[in-house]
Motif scaffolding. Structure first.
Motif, PDB file in Angstrom:
ATOM      1  N   VAL A  89       0.845  -1.281   0.053  1.00 29.70           N
ATOM      2  CA  VAL A  89      -0.138   0.005  -0.046  1.00 29.70           C
ATOM      3  C   VAL A  89       0.676   1.236   0.029  1.00 29.70           C
ATOM      4  O   VAL A  89       1.710   1.244   0.763  1.00 29.70           O
ATOM      5  CB  VAL A  89      -0.993  -0.031   1.311  1.00 29.70           C
ATOM      6  N   ARG A  90       0.459   2.454  -0.931  1.00 37.15           N
ATOM      7  CA  ARG A  90       1.173   3.330  -0.760  1.00 37.15           C
ATOM      8  C   ARG A  90       0.175   4.571  -0.303  1.00 37.15           C
ATOM      9  O   ARG A  90      -0.884   4.554  -0.472  1.00 37.15           O
ATOM     10  CB  ARG A  90       1.599   3.937  -2.179  1.00 37.15           C
ATOM     11  N   ALA A  91       0.634   5.208   0.813  1.00 39.43           N
ATOM     12  CA  ALA A  91      -0.230   6.084   1.430  1.00 39.43           C
ATOM     13  C   ALA A  91       0.678   7.587   1.649  1.00 39.43           C
ATOM     14  O   ALA A  91       1.742   7.657   1.884  1.00 39.43           O
ATOM     15  CB  ALA A  91      -0.633   5.890   2.915  1.00 39.43           C
ATOM     16  N   SER A  92      -0.143   8.543   1.387  1.00 41.38           N
ATOM     17  CA  SER A  92       0.377   9.770   1.555  1.00 41.38           C
ATOM     18  C   SER A  92      -0.522  11.091   1.786  1.00 41.38           C
ATOM     19  O   SER A  92      -1.772  10.864   1.700  1.00 41.38           O
ATOM     20  CB  SER A  92       1.063  10.288   0.302  1.00 41.38           C
ATOM     21  N   LYS A  93      -0.075  12.050   2.172  1.00 43.90           N
ATOM     22  CA  LYS A  93      -1.022  13.025   2.237  1.00 43.90           C
ATOM     23  C   LYS A  93      -1.070  14.070   1.232  1.00 43.90           C
ATOM     24  O   LYS A  93       0.047  14.446   0.810  1.00 43.90           O
ATOM     25  CB  LYS A  93      -0.714  14.060   3.798  1.00 43.90           C
ATOM     26  N   PRO A  94      -2.124  14.617   0.655  1.00 40.32           N
ATOM     27  CA  PRO A  94      -1.739  15.440  -0.397  1.00 40.32           C
ATOM     28  C   PRO A  94      -1.428  16.796  -0.006  1.00 40.32           C
ATOM     29  O   PRO A  94      -2.024  17.217   0.931  1.00 40.32           O
ATOM     30  CB  PRO A  94      -3.404  15.261  -1.079  1.00 40.32           C
TER      31      PRO A  94
ATOM     32  N   ASP B 159      -8.104  16.959   6.833  1.00 41.29           N
ATOM     33  CA  ASP B 159      -8.308  15.545   7.167  1.00 41.29           C
ATOM     34  C   ASP B 159      -8.569  14.440   6.081  1.00 41.29           C
ATOM     35  O   ASP B 159      -9.003  13.430   6.027  1.00 41.29           O
ATOM     36  CB  ASP B 159      -9.419  15.396   7.894  1.00 41.29           C
ATOM     37  N   GLN B 160      -7.603  14.909   4.786  1.00 41.70           N
ATOM     38  CA  GLN B 160      -7.498  13.939   3.911  1.00 41.70           C
ATOM     39  C   GLN B 160      -6.178  13.018   3.497  1.00 41.70           C
ATOM     40  O   GLN B 160      -5.151  13.699   3.972  1.00 41.70           O
ATOM     41  CB  GLN B 160      -7.895  14.509   2.533  1.00 41.70           C
TER      42      GLN B 160
ATOM     43  N   GLY C 120     -12.474  12.114   9.399  1.00 40.97           N
ATOM     44  CA  GLY C 120     -13.017  12.852  10.482  1.00 40.97           C
ATOM     45  C   GLY C 120     -12.811  12.778  11.943  1.00 40.97           C
ATOM     46  O   GLY C 120     -11.788  11.788  12.273  1.00 40.97           O
ATOM     47  N   SER C 121     -13.558  13.278  12.661  1.00 42.54           N
ATOM     48  CA  SER C 121     -13.477  13.142  14.183  1.00 42.54           C
ATOM     49  C   SER C 121     -14.105  12.022  14.622  1.00 42.54           C
ATOM     50  O   SER C 121     -14.029  11.822  16.037  1.00 42.54           O
ATOM     51  CB  SER C 121     -14.032  14.478  14.658  1.00 42.54           C
ATOM     52  N   GLN C 122     -14.413  10.936  13.858  1.00 42.63           N
ATOM     53  CA  GLN C 122     -15.152   9.808  14.115  1.00 42.63           C
ATOM     54  C   GLN C 122     -14.040   8.778  14.361  1.00 42.63           C
ATOM     55  O   GLN C 122     -14.545   7.633  14.673  1.00 42.63           O
ATOM     56  CB  GLN C 122     -16.188   9.296  13.200  1.00 42.63           C
ATOM     57  N   ASP C 123     -12.925   9.142  14.325  1.00 43.14           N
ATOM     58  CA  ASP C 123     -11.872   8.038  14.510  1.00 43.14           C
ATOM     59  C   ASP C 123     -11.948   7.548  16.087  1.00 43.14           C
ATOM     60  O   ASP C 123     -11.909   8.073  16.871  1.00 43.14           O
ATOM     61  CB  ASP C 123     -10.462   8.800  14.239  1.00 43.14           C
ATOM     62  N   THR C 124     -12.006   6.006  15.854  1.00 39.24           N
ATOM     63  CA  THR C 124     -12.221   5.419  17.111  1.00 39.24           C
ATOM     64  C   THR C 124     -11.095   5.283  17.921  1.00 39.24           C
ATOM     65  O   THR C 124     -11.036   5.192  19.245  1.00 39.24           O
ATOM     66  CB  THR C 124     -12.925   4.060  16.965  1.00 39.24           C
ATOM     67  N   LYS C 125      -9.753   5.567  17.616  1.00 41.63           N
ATOM     68  CA  LYS C 125      -8.527   5.654  18.227  1.00 41.63           C
ATOM     69  C   LYS C 125      -8.622   6.928  19.055  1.00 41.63           C
ATOM     70  O   LYS C 125      -7.570   6.986  19.646  1.00 41.63           O
ATOM     71  CB  LYS C 125      -7.276   5.232  17.337  1.00 41.63           C
TER      72      LYS C 125
ATOM     73  N   SER D 110      -8.510  18.317  15.246  1.00 38.35           N
ATOM     74  CA  SER D 110      -9.037  18.297  13.955  1.00 38.35           C
ATOM     75  C   SER D 110      -8.801  17.192  13.143  1.00 38.35           C
ATOM     76  O   SER D 110      -7.809  16.271  13.656  1.00 38.35           O
ATOM     77  CB  SER D 110      -8.400  19.697  12.871  1.00 38.35           C
ATOM     78  N   GLY D 111      -9.396  16.957  11.953  1.00 35.67           N
ATOM     79  CA  GLY D 111      -9.264  15.733  11.190  1.00 35.67           C
ATOM     80  C   GLY D 111      -7.744  15.668  10.918  1.00 35.67           C
ATOM     81  O   GLY D 111      -7.354  14.503  10.279  1.00 35.67           O
ATOM     82  N   SER D 112      -6.875  16.767  10.713  1.00 29.87           N
ATOM     83  CA  SER D 112      -5.547  16.248  10.114  1.00 29.87           C
ATOM     84  C   SER D 112      -4.975  15.718  11.084  1.00 29.87           C
ATOM     85  O   SER D 112      -3.882  14.940  10.701  1.00 29.87           O
ATOM     86  CB  SER D 112      -4.857  17.817   9.890  1.00 29.87           C
ATOM     87  N   GLY D 113      -5.341  15.301  12.204  1.00 25.57           N
ATOM     88  CA  GLY D 113      -4.622  14.525  13.334  1.00 25.57           C
ATOM     89  C   GLY D 113      -4.991  13.032  12.786  1.00 25.57           C
ATOM     90  O   GLY D 113      -4.130  12.143  13.185  1.00 25.57           O
ATOM     91  N   ALA D 114      -6.345  12.872  12.438  1.00 29.01           N
ATOM     92  CA  ALA D 114      -6.707  11.551  11.750  1.00 29.01           C
ATOM     93  C   ALA D 114      -6.029  11.031  10.865  1.00 29.01           C
ATOM     94  O   ALA D 114      -5.645   9.916  10.758  1.00 29.01           O
ATOM     95  CB  ALA D 114      -8.141  11.669  11.721  1.00 29.01           C
ATOM     96  N   ALA D 115      -5.580  11.984   9.797  1.00 24.66           N
ATOM     97  CA  ALA D 115      -4.999  11.667   8.734  1.00 24.66           C
ATOM     98  C   ALA D 115      -3.553  11.267   8.929  1.00 24.66           C
ATOM     99  O   ALA D 115      -2.910  10.278   8.375  1.00 24.66           O
ATOM    100  CB  ALA D 115      -4.924  12.856   7.439  1.00 24.66           C
ATOM    101  N   SER D 116      -2.699  12.007   9.841  1.00 25.40           N
ATOM    102  CA  SER D 116      -1.242  11.873  10.439  1.00 25.40           C
ATOM    103  C   SER D 116      -1.341  10.609  11.149  1.00 25.40           C
ATOM    104  O   SER D 116      -0.723   9.962  10.903  1.00 25.40           O
ATOM    105  CB  SER D 116      -1.061  12.981  11.374  1.00 25.40           C
ATOM    106  N   ARG D 117      -2.461  10.321  12.088  1.00 27.18           N
ATOM    107  CA  ARG D 117      -2.318   8.822  12.619  1.00 27.18           C
ATOM    108  C   ARG D 117      -2.490   7.707  11.689  1.00 27.18           C
ATOM    109  O   ARG D 117      -1.730   6.791  11.880  1.00 27.18           O
ATOM    110  CB  ARG D 117      -3.560   9.078  13.639  1.00 27.18           C
ATOM    111  N   PHE D 118      -3.148   7.921  10.471  1.00 27.12           N
ATOM    112  CA  PHE D 118      -3.298   6.712   9.414  1.00 27.12           C
ATOM    113  C   PHE D 118      -2.229   6.660   9.039  1.00 27.12           C
ATOM    114  O   PHE D 118      -1.676   5.325   8.847  1.00 27.12           O
ATOM    115  CB  PHE D 118      -4.409   7.348   8.392  1.00 27.12           C
ATOM    116  N   LEU D 119      -1.399   7.768   8.757  1.00 25.69           N
ATOM    117  CA  LEU D 119      -0.055   7.575   7.782  1.00 25.69           C
ATOM    118  C   LEU D 119       0.721   7.166   8.849  1.00 25.69           C
ATOM    119  O   LEU D 119       1.645   5.992   8.381  1.00 25.69           O
ATOM    120  CB  LEU D 119       0.235   9.183   7.331  1.00 25.69           C
ATOM    121  N   ASP D 120       0.921   7.254  10.028  1.00 23.31           N
ATOM    122  CA  ASP D 120       1.910   6.880  11.315  1.00 23.31           C
ATOM    123  C   ASP D 120       1.668   5.314  11.238  1.00 23.31           C
ATOM    124  O   ASP D 120       2.294   4.566  11.437  1.00 23.31           O
ATOM    125  CB  ASP D 120       1.957   7.321  12.412  1.00 23.31           C
TER     126      ASP D 120
END
Length: 111
Positions: free
Chosen positions: A51-56, A62-63, A78-83, A89-99
């Protein structure tokens, strides 16, 4: 590794600028990324290694982009992230996904 390494619900998943689901789920578990509909049906999945993952760079917030089995998906987390335990803000969720993707790659490489 029986625990989920990353689990986000309420994720908008788009493919080629077309919405696949507005309330999907992104799950990273046992070195595998799964994209699921709101009903739990699999949209796509692959080992995290492929899988290749990145932030545009052109989008705020939050994308994240993920290429799974050659198909490019735009994930609006979005802010519905269960972790998430905070109301960031959603940017934290995107960063957590990439991490989580990077972390899962590291765990599976050590085995």
């Amino acid at each position: 590794m029986a625990d989920n390494e990353f689990n986000a619900r309420g994720v908008r998943i788009e493919r080629f600028l077309r919405s696949v689901t507005r309330a999907g789920q992104v799950l990273i578990k046992d070195g595998r990324l799964e994209l699921l509909t709101s009903y739990g049906r699999e949209i796509d999945s692959a080992p995290v290694q492929s899988v290749r993952a990145s932030k545009p760079w052109f989008v705020d917030g939050d994308q994240a982009m993920a290429t799974v089995n050659g198909t490019r998906y735009r994930l609006t987390l979005g802010s519905q992230d269960t972790k998430s335990t905070s109301t960031k803000s959603g940017s934290g969720a995107a960063s957590r996904f990439l991490d989580a993707v990077r972390s899962a790659r590291g765990h599976s490489q050590k085995r």
